[in-house]
Design a protein around this motif. Structure first.
Motif, PDB file in Angstrom:
ATOM      1  N   ALA A  56       0.835  -1.213   0.000  1.00 16.28           N
ATOM      2  CA  ALA A  56       0.000   0.000   0.000  1.00 16.28           C
ATOM      3  C   ALA A  56       0.867   1.258   0.000  1.00 16.28           C
ATOM      4  CB  ALA A  56      -0.927  -0.007   1.213  1.00 16.28           C
ATOM      5  N   ALA A  57       1.951   1.252   0.777  1.00 19.53           N
ATOM      6  CA  ALA A  57       2.844   2.407   0.824  1.00 19.53           C
ATOM      7  C   ALA A  57       3.422   2.688  -0.556  1.00 19.53           C
ATOM      8  CB  ALA A  57       3.968   2.159   1.825  1.00 19.53           C
ATOM      9  N   SER A  58       3.811   1.649  -1.245  1.00 19.10           N
ATOM     10  CA  SER A  58       4.361   1.807  -2.594  1.00 19.10           C
ATOM     11  C   SER A  58       3.299   2.301  -3.565  1.00 19.10           C
ATOM     12  CB  SER A  58       4.939   0.477  -3.076  1.00 19.10           C
ATOM     13  OG  SER A  58       5.395   0.573  -4.401  1.00 19.10           O
ATOM     14  N   GLU A  59       2.108   1.771  -3.444  1.00 19.83           N
ATOM     15  CA  GLU A  59       1.026   2.107  -4.367  1.00 19.83           C
ATOM     16  C   GLU A  59       0.579   3.558  -4.219  1.00 19.83           C
ATOM     17  OE1 GLU A  59      -3.563   0.755  -4.610  1.00 19.83           O
ATOM     18  OE2 GLU A  59      -2.113  -0.851  -5.012  1.00 19.83           O
ATOM     19  N   TYR A  60       0.534   4.061  -2.987  1.00 17.15           N
ATOM     20  CA  TYR A  60       0.025   5.409  -2.737  1.00 17.15           C
ATOM     21  C   TYR A  60       1.110   6.484  -2.747  1.00 17.15           C
ATOM     22  CZ  TYR A  60      -4.247   3.037  -1.203  1.00 17.15           C
ATOM     23  OH  TYR A  60      -5.380   2.259  -1.149  1.00 17.15           O
ATOM     24  N   LEU A  61       2.372   6.094  -2.903  1.00 12.82           N
ATOM     25  CA  LEU A  61       3.482   7.027  -2.730  1.00 12.82           C
ATOM     26  C   LEU A  61       3.357   8.278  -3.599  1.00 12.82           C
ATOM     27  CD1 LEU A  61       6.166   7.526  -1.294  1.00 12.82           C
ATOM     28  CD2 LEU A  61       7.309   6.347  -3.182  1.00 12.82           C
ATOM     29  N   ASP A  62       3.017   8.114  -4.863  1.00 12.75           N
ATOM     30  CA  ASP A  62       2.953   9.261  -5.769  1.00 12.75           C
ATOM     31  C   ASP A  62       1.680  10.081  -5.606  1.00 12.75           C
ATOM     32  OD1 ASP A  62       5.430   8.719  -6.902  1.00 12.75           O
ATOM     33  OD2 ASP A  62       4.593   7.389  -8.415  1.00 12.75           O
ATOM     34  N   GLU A  63       0.557   9.411  -5.459  1.00  8.02           N
ATOM     35  CA  GLU A  63      -0.722  10.124  -5.433  1.00  8.02           C
ATOM     36  C   GLU A  63      -1.082  10.665  -4.053  1.00  8.02           C
ATOM     37  OE1 GLU A  63      -4.229   6.936  -4.982  1.00  8.02           O
ATOM     38  OE2 GLU A  63      -2.963   6.511  -6.727  1.00  8.02           O
ATOM     39  N   ASP A  64      -0.636  10.003  -2.992  1.00  6.11           N
ATOM     40  CA  ASP A  64      -0.976  10.433  -1.632  1.00  6.11           C
ATOM     41  C   ASP A  64       0.168  10.063  -0.686  1.00  6.11           C
ATOM     42  OD1 ASP A  64      -2.103  11.071   0.799  1.00  6.11           O
ATOM     43  OD2 ASP A  64      -4.048  10.143   0.375  1.00  6.11           O
ATOM     44  N   PRO A  65       1.253  10.860  -0.679  1.00  3.76           N
ATOM     45  CA  PRO A  65       2.418  10.529   0.145  1.00  3.76           C
ATOM     46  C   PRO A  65       2.101  10.397   1.638  1.00  3.76           C
ATOM     47  CG  PRO A  65       2.964  12.266  -1.420  1.00  3.76           C
ATOM     48  CD  PRO A  65       1.474  12.084  -1.489  1.00  3.76           C
ATOM     49  N   GLU A  66       1.181  11.210   2.143  1.00  3.41           N
ATOM     50  CA  GLU A  66       0.839  11.136   3.566  1.00  3.41           C
ATOM     51  C   GLU A  66       0.228   9.777   3.907  1.00  3.41           C
ATOM     52  OE1 GLU A  66       1.533  13.079   5.963  1.00  3.41           O
ATOM     53  OE2 GLU A  66       2.207  14.907   4.952  1.00  3.41           O
ATOM     54  N   LEU A  67      -0.676   9.294   3.053  1.00  4.46           N
ATOM     55  CA  LEU A  67      -1.285   7.991   3.278  1.00  4.46           C
ATOM     56  C   LEU A  67      -0.240   6.892   3.146  1.00  4.46           C
ATOM     57  CD1 LEU A  67      -3.720   6.205   3.791  1.00  4.46           C
ATOM     58  CD2 LEU A  67      -4.275   6.352   1.335  1.00  4.46           C
ATOM     59  N   ALA A  68       0.641   7.022   2.157  1.00  5.67           N
ATOM     60  CA  ALA A  68       1.723   6.051   1.996  1.00  5.67           C
ATOM     61  C   ALA A  68       2.565   5.987   3.260  1.00  5.67           C
ATOM     62  CB  ALA A  68       2.581   6.420   0.789  1.00  5.67           C
ATOM     63  N   HIS A  69       2.841   7.155   3.845  1.00  5.18           N
ATOM     64  CA  HIS A  69       3.659   7.205   5.055  1.00  5.18           C
ATOM     65  C   HIS A  69       2.937   6.541   6.230  1.00  5.18           C
ATOM     66  CE1 HIS A  69       6.776   8.541   7.700  1.00  5.18           C
ATOM     67  NE2 HIS A  69       5.950   9.261   8.434  1.00  5.18           N
ATOM     68  N   GLN A  70       1.635   6.717   6.330  1.00  9.44           N
ATOM     69  CA  GLN A  70       0.877   6.055   7.395  1.00  9.44           C
ATOM     70  C   GLN A  70       0.994   4.536   7.295  1.00  9.44           C
ATOM     71  OE1 GLN A  70      -3.212   7.499   7.525  1.00  9.44           O
ATOM     72  NE2 GLN A  70      -2.519   9.592   7.133  1.00  9.44           N
ATOM     73  N   HIS A  71       0.938   4.019   6.064  1.00  9.15           N
ATOM     74  CA  HIS A  71       1.093   2.573   5.882  1.00  9.15           C
ATOM     75  C   HIS A  71       2.505   2.128   6.256  1.00  9.15           C
ATOM     76  CE1 HIS A  71      -2.731   1.278   4.182  1.00  9.15           C
ATOM     77  NE2 HIS A  71      -2.755   2.376   3.439  1.00  9.15           N
ATOM     78  N   ALA A  72       3.513   2.942   5.915  1.00  6.86           N
ATOM     79  CA  ALA A  72       4.889   2.600   6.275  1.00  6.86           C
ATOM     80  C   ALA A  72       5.071   2.599   7.789  1.00  6.86           C
ATOM     81  CB  ALA A  72       5.855   3.589   5.623  1.00  6.86           C
ATOM     82  N   VAL A  73       4.450   3.560   8.474  1.00  2.92           N
ATOM     83  CA  VAL A  73       4.511   3.612   9.930  1.00  2.92           C
ATOM     84  C   VAL A  73       3.865   2.360  10.524  1.00  2.92           C
ATOM     85  CG1 VAL A  73       3.607   4.804  11.968  1.00  2.92           C
ATOM     86  CG2 VAL A  73       4.654   6.118  10.111  1.00  2.92           C
ATOM     87  N   SER A  74       2.744   1.928   9.965  1.00  4.14           N
ATOM     88  CA  SER A  74       2.071   0.727  10.450  1.00  4.14           C
ATOM     89  C   SER A  74       2.955  -0.501  10.274  1.00  4.14           C
ATOM     90  CB  SER A  74       0.740   0.531   9.704  1.00  4.14           C
ATOM     91  OG  SER A  74      -0.174   1.539  10.047  1.00  4.14           O
ATOM     92  N   ARG A  86      12.242  -0.282   7.244  1.00  7.42           N
ATOM     93  CA  ARG A  86      12.827   1.014   7.577  1.00  7.42           C
ATOM     94  C   ARG A  86      13.155   1.809   6.312  1.00  7.42           C
ATOM     95  NH1 ARG A  86      13.649   0.595  13.274  1.00  7.42           N
ATOM     96  NH2 ARG A  86      14.042   2.832  13.281  1.00  7.42           N
ATOM     97  N   GLU A  87      13.518   1.103   5.249  1.00  4.79           N
ATOM     98  CA  GLU A  87      13.760   1.768   3.970  1.00  4.79           C
ATOM     99  C   GLU A  87      12.481   2.422   3.459  1.00  4.79           C
ATOM    100  OE1 GLU A  87      15.670   0.624  -0.386  1.00  4.79           O
ATOM    101  OE2 GLU A  87      14.545  -0.880   0.724  1.00  4.79           O
ATOM    102  N   THR A  88      11.376   1.690   3.532  1.00  4.01           N
ATOM    103  CA  THR A  88      10.091   2.226   3.077  1.00  4.01           C
ATOM    104  C   THR A  88       9.670   3.419   3.919  1.00  4.01           C
ATOM    105  OG1 THR A  88       9.417   0.027   2.314  1.00  4.01           O
ATOM    106  CG2 THR A  88       7.676   1.656   2.617  1.00  4.01           C
ATOM    107  N   LEU A  89       9.880   3.330   5.227  1.00  2.00           N
ATOM    108  CA  LEU A  89       9.545   4.447   6.112  1.00  2.00           C
ATOM    109  C   LEU A  89      10.357   5.683   5.741  1.00  2.00           C
ATOM    110  CD1 LEU A  89       7.872   5.341   8.548  1.00  2.00           C
ATOM    111  CD2 LEU A  89       9.706   4.491  10.033  1.00  2.00           C
ATOM    112  N   ALA A  90      11.630   5.480   5.407  1.00  2.00           N
ATOM    113  CA  ALA A  90      12.486   6.597   5.004  1.00  2.00           C
ATOM    114  C   ALA A  90      12.000   7.230   3.706  1.00  2.00           C
ATOM    115  CB  ALA A  90      13.926   6.116   4.842  1.00  2.00           C
ATOM    116  N   ILE A  91      11.660   6.400   2.736  1.00  2.00           N
ATOM    117  CA  ILE A  91      11.228   6.905   1.425  1.00  2.00           C
ATOM    118  C   ILE A  91       9.932   7.698   1.548  1.00  2.00           C
ATOM    119  CG2 ILE A  91      10.375   6.200  -0.846  1.00  2.00           C
ATOM    120  CD1 ILE A  91      12.393   3.858  -0.677  1.00  2.00           C
ATOM    121  N   THR A  92       8.996   7.185   2.335  1.00  2.00           N
ATOM    122  CA  THR A  92       7.724   7.902   2.486  1.00  2.00           C
ATOM    123  C   THR A  92       7.907   9.182   3.294  1.00  2.00           C
ATOM    124  OG1 THR A  92       7.096   6.575   4.433  1.00  2.00           O
ATOM    125  CG2 THR A  92       6.350   5.796   2.263  1.00  2.00           C
TER     126      THR A  92
END
Length: 305
Positions: A56-74, A86-92
């Protein structure tokens, strides 16, 4: 949530009210095979949940970075010691403009994985927190010849940006004059490199040359199927050859910079995330290291000579 109240297995799978909703269509099998392998230290139920949040973080990264970041935090709440998490959390975090958090997580990712493949993002994050001198120092700390070609290009672009931040356009241009700056061949990284080179030429007032490199950018994108596809196109080699021959390497003046101790920036993870990740650190085993693929040549540019 505390470990005194819940056991390790409860911490791993217990749903949290503040987790973003996961669409049913997103399944664990959608995660890249290499990333999925890093989750093998987790229980199956926890691994599946983490995998879905990463997708989900990867899918939403471009269109909704905040939502992508929430998924990375989860995902980080459940698997704080897994490198890809941790890489995904950093990218988001980077995508949302939280460069201090991105730096913190990138350092953690590098310690866990031993990989320098996100070095360009570290350099750009240093720029983001207003430390272009430090950005140059970080970029010079690694032997670029040991990095994959695509990472070398991304690093050159980030270093060039740091030079521009410091008002050094000539040195910014020199940072981009690397072996991959081949006007006759198109690689997955070529459009970004050509475009960056054109921008610096413009900064130097060399508008005619800048126009030529913008034209090369357009031809490279066309050879790769367009700008939208260039980043995801499967690498295919037109002929059996290695990397393009190196251009004469331009000398880049080394600025005298006071070496500062490697430390985390002042900004830290939000209290909730930090607490849960800390708990995860004490519960999860170290992940296995994975190898990153190196980009090869995607195609040849039309002959314009």
């Amino acid at each position: 949530m505390s470990r005194e109240r819940y056991g390790a297995s409860d911490l791993a799978v217990r749903p949290r009210h503040d987790d973003p909703e996961l669409p049913e269509r997103i399944q664990p099998r959608d995660l890249d095979k290499g990333a999925r392998a890093e989750l093998k230290t987790l229980s199956k139920e926890n691994a599946d949940s983490v995998a879905r949040h990463l997708v989900a973080a990867s899918e939403y990264l471009d269109e909704d970075p905040e939502l992508a970041h929430q998924h990375a935090v989860s995902a980080a709440r459940r698997a704080g010691r897994v490198g890809v998490v941790r890489e995904t959390l950093a990218i988001t975090a980077y995508a949302t403009g939280d460069f201090a958090l991105a730096l913190r997580e990138l350092r953690t990712y590098r310690r866990i994985s031993g990989s320098n493949d996100q070095l360009p993002l570290m350099v750009d994050s240093e720029r983001g927190v207003g430390r272009p001198d430090r950005a140059l120092e970080v970029g010079r700390a690694v032997d670029r010849a040991e990095l994959p070609a695509a990472v070398q290009v991304s690093l050159a672009i980030a270093m060039s940006g740091a030079r521009l931040d410091l008002g050094q356009p000539e040195l910014a241009l020199a940072e981009l004059e690397i072996p991959q700056l081949d006007p006759d061949r198109a690689f997955s990284y070529s459009p970004a490199l050509f475009s960056a080179y054109a921008e610096v030429l413009d900064e130097l007032g060399r508008t005619a040359e800048a126009a030529e490199w913008r034209a090369r950018t357009a031809r490279a994108e066309a050879a790769l199927g367009g700008p939208a596809e260039a980043e995801i196109v499967e690498i295919f080699e037109i002929e059996e050859e290695g990397e393009p021959e190196a251009l004469p390497e331009a000398e880049v003046e080394e600025a005298e910079i006071e070496v500062e101790q490697d430390h985390d920036p002042g900004a830290v993870l939000e209290e909730d995330v930090a607490a849960v990740i800390a708990e995860g650190d004490s519960l999860e085993a170290e992940p296995n290291e994975t190898e990153s693929d190196e980009d090869g040549r995607d195609g040849l540019l039309p002959n314009t000579h």
